[in-house]
Design a protein around this motif. Structure first.
Motif, PDB file in Angstrom:
ATOM      1  N   ALA A 272     -28.460 125.200  85.840  1.00 38.04           N
ATOM      2  CA  ALA A 272     -29.452 124.129  85.753  1.00 38.04           C
ATOM      3  C   ALA A 272     -30.232 124.208  84.446  1.00 38.04           C
ATOM      4  O   ALA A 272     -30.473 123.191  83.779  1.00 38.04           O
ATOM      5  CB  ALA A 272     -30.403 124.202  86.948  1.00 38.04           C
TER       6      ALA A 272
ATOM      7  N   LEU B 208     -32.008 120.709  83.024  1.00 40.84           N
ATOM      8  CA  LEU B 208     -32.787 120.251  84.176  1.00 40.84           C
ATOM      9  C   LEU B 208     -34.165 120.909  84.162  1.00 40.84           C
ATOM     10  O   LEU B 208     -34.305 122.075  83.762  1.00 40.84           O
ATOM     11  CB  LEU B 208     -32.060 120.575  85.485  1.00 40.84           C
ATOM     12  CG  LEU B 208     -30.862 119.687  85.836  1.00 40.84           C
ATOM     13  CD1 LEU B 208     -30.083 120.286  87.006  1.00 40.84           C
ATOM     14  CD2 LEU B 208     -31.314 118.271  86.168  1.00 40.84           C
TER      15      LEU B 208
ATOM     16  N   ASP C  22     -37.783 116.916  88.036  1.00 43.02           N
ATOM     17  CA  ASP C  22     -36.677 115.956  87.932  1.00 43.02           C
ATOM     18  C   ASP C  22     -36.241 115.502  89.324  1.00 43.02           C
ATOM     19  O   ASP C  22     -36.037 116.322  90.216  1.00 43.02           O
ATOM     20  CB  ASP C  22     -35.476 116.585  87.222  1.00 43.02           C
ATOM     21  CG  ASP C  22     -35.698 116.725  85.716  1.00 43.02           C
ATOM     22  OD1 ASP C  22     -36.698 116.175  85.221  1.00 43.02           O
ATOM     23  OD2 ASP C  22     -34.880 117.390  85.063  1.00 43.02           O
TER      24      ASP C  22
ATOM     25  N   VAL D 184     -30.819 111.546  86.451  1.00 44.13           N
ATOM     26  CA  VAL D 184     -32.108 112.027  86.920  1.00 44.13           C
ATOM     27  C   VAL D 184     -33.221 111.085  86.475  1.00 44.13           C
ATOM     28  O   VAL D 184     -33.082 110.338  85.484  1.00 44.13           O
ATOM     29  CB  VAL D 184     -32.408 113.457  86.391  1.00 44.13           C
ATOM     30  CG1 VAL D 184     -31.284 114.409  86.753  1.00 44.13           C
ATOM     31  CG2 VAL D 184     -32.636 113.447  84.891  1.00 44.13           C
TER      32      VAL D 184
END
Length: 455
Positions: free
Chosen positions: A236, A241, A245, A277
């Protein structure tokens, strides 16, 4: 550490502890009775490491074949004994002392289980509350009217605090009861009673997971697919990320809950996924490649991200169970007794055919469970160790020649007939017992291999 090596080490630690504790029980009892101990061996076959220790020069050995161990005592039936040491020979001891020495091995396994449970109950453990999820269609749970989000308060009048307590009580009741009353607290805070049919557990020969047979599922809250935190050096983090998110879709598939996200990621180990996202009100595309993690012999995907607000949900779903030392001791004794008697009942019903022999597990399955419990945490691993210790204690007390229970049977016969069992009778018994155990191990290995290929 590789998955295989991790499971192997977890299994070796369990096996080593249980063997040492069991044989140490024999050793301590022999010393108490004044019997000279010649060798304390962990494992069978050629000794790999030996060292002499103690007043009698006892040889402590680690042998090549690790599945077991033994304590070798001074005995006229095995070798010549010096006249000045005859009183220290095992075969010269009164039958009551011989029985104590033999029974001390299984007793040590039960003591270990009691101590482990006592420590765990004193320390406390965090477990799932017994909150029910939506039952499986056309299952006994669905027929009973059980519903999503209901909290189980009592099983057959006995209070339960955790999912495992509920599971254990249902297993116990399923042995002799066709149905059981569950007292529940529904989401509207109303107390209701439902009657759950348990007969399907016995009808299946106790194969598979009993709760699955009953259609009972653990409650899973519907969490939004919003990331709360990202682990360092994870897939991730590498993909960019961030906490906050919201995952809208993966490869075009809409993601409506955190469970959807987990499902897609677990099925995509090593594959590159396109995440859409929502970040600060703007849509953004990211490429994420879940890492492959071995779980129960299969590779599953992980990205190293946790759901937002998991702490609040955790408080709703989890409970910490802890007892004061005296209460913990009482509960540990009850836990050990209940599991011992349940194991004995299951063995008896396996012999009569009421319980399927496919439930019999060998070293491969035990190693798998050892590795899984170790990954879940120390408390799960210690509970597994306690359970296997109880099983070993019960197994060794069975009246089968070559096991401790077989020797105890010989001594009971000796008390009744006021004379020892003949050497020929004991020799035949040992051969029968050894043959039976080899057949049992072969069947257990067959079950292990069958589980590996069938999943």
């Amino acid at each position: 550490m590789s998955g295989f090596l991790y499971y192997l080490v977890a299994f070796a630690v369990v096996l080593g502890i249980l063997v040492v504790v069991h044989e140490f029980g024999h050793y301590v009892a022999a010393r108490w009775a004044g019997v000279k101990v010649l060798r304390f061996s962990v494992g069978f076959g050629r000794p790999l490491v030996t060292r002499r220790w103690g007043r009698d020069g006892t040889e402590w050995a680690l042998a090549a074949f690790p599945l077991g161990g033994y304590v070798k005592m001074l005995d006229e039936r095995e070798a010549e004994v010096a006249p000045d040491e005859l009183h220290r020979s095992f075969n010269r001891q009164p039958v009551a002392r011989r029985m104590v020495i033999v029974a001390a091995g299984p007793a040590a396994n039960f003591v270990l289980a009691i101590l482990l449970y006592w420590g765990l109950f004193c320390y406390g453990s965090e477990e799932f509350r017994p909150i029910l999820g939506t039952p499986v269609l056309s299952s006994p749970a669905a027929a009973a009217g059980l519903d999503n989000g209901e909290l189980v308060l009592r099983v057959a009048g006995e209070k339960v605090q955790t999912w495992q307590e509920m599971r254990w009580l249902l297993l116990q009741k399923a042995v002799d009861h066709d149905a059981v009353d569950l007292e529940l607290l529904n989401p509207r805070q109303e107390v209701v009673v439902r009657r759950l049919d348990l007969s399907v557990v016995r009808q299946s020969g106790w194969e598979g997971d009993a709760l699955e047979r009953l259609g009972l599922r653990l409650y899973r809250p519907r969490l939004p697919p919003i990331i709360g935190s990202v682990s360092a050096r994870s897939a991730a983090e590498a993909a960019g990320l961030r906490a906050g998110d919201e995952i809208l879709d993966i490869d075009g598939e809409p993601i409506e809950s955190w469970a959807d996200l987990v499902r897609v990621v677990r099925q995509s180990a090593g594959q590159t996924l396109h995440f859409e996202v929502l970040r600060d009100g703007l849509r953004q595309g990211l490429s994420v490649q879940p890492s492959a993690v071995e779980e129960q012999g299969k590779d599953v995907g992980r990205i190293g991200a946790a759901v937002r607000d998991a702490g609040q949900t955790r408080e709703q779903l989890m409970v910490t169970v802890r007892y004061d030392p005296l209460s913990a001791l009482g509960k540990a004794l009850v836990e050990t007794w209940d599991k011992s008697t349940f194991t004995l009942v299951m063995i008896g019903r396996m012999i009569t055919g009421e319980v399927s022999w496919r439930n019999l597990s060998g070293p491969v399955t035990i190693a798998d469970y050892a590795g899984q419990s170790a990954k879940l945490g120390v408390d799960y691993y210690l509970k597994f160790l306690a359970l296997v210790s109880i099983s070993l204690g019960v197994l060794n007390l069975l009246p089968i020649p070559i096991l401790d229970g077989g020797h105890l049977l010989y001594y009971l016969v000796e008390i009744i007939k006021r004379g020892p069992v003949s050497e020929r009778t004991m020799e035949i018994g040992q051969q029968i017992g050894l043959t039976f155990l080899i057949m049992l191990m072969a069947f257990a290995f067959y079950n292990d291999i069958n589980r590996l290929f069938s999943g």
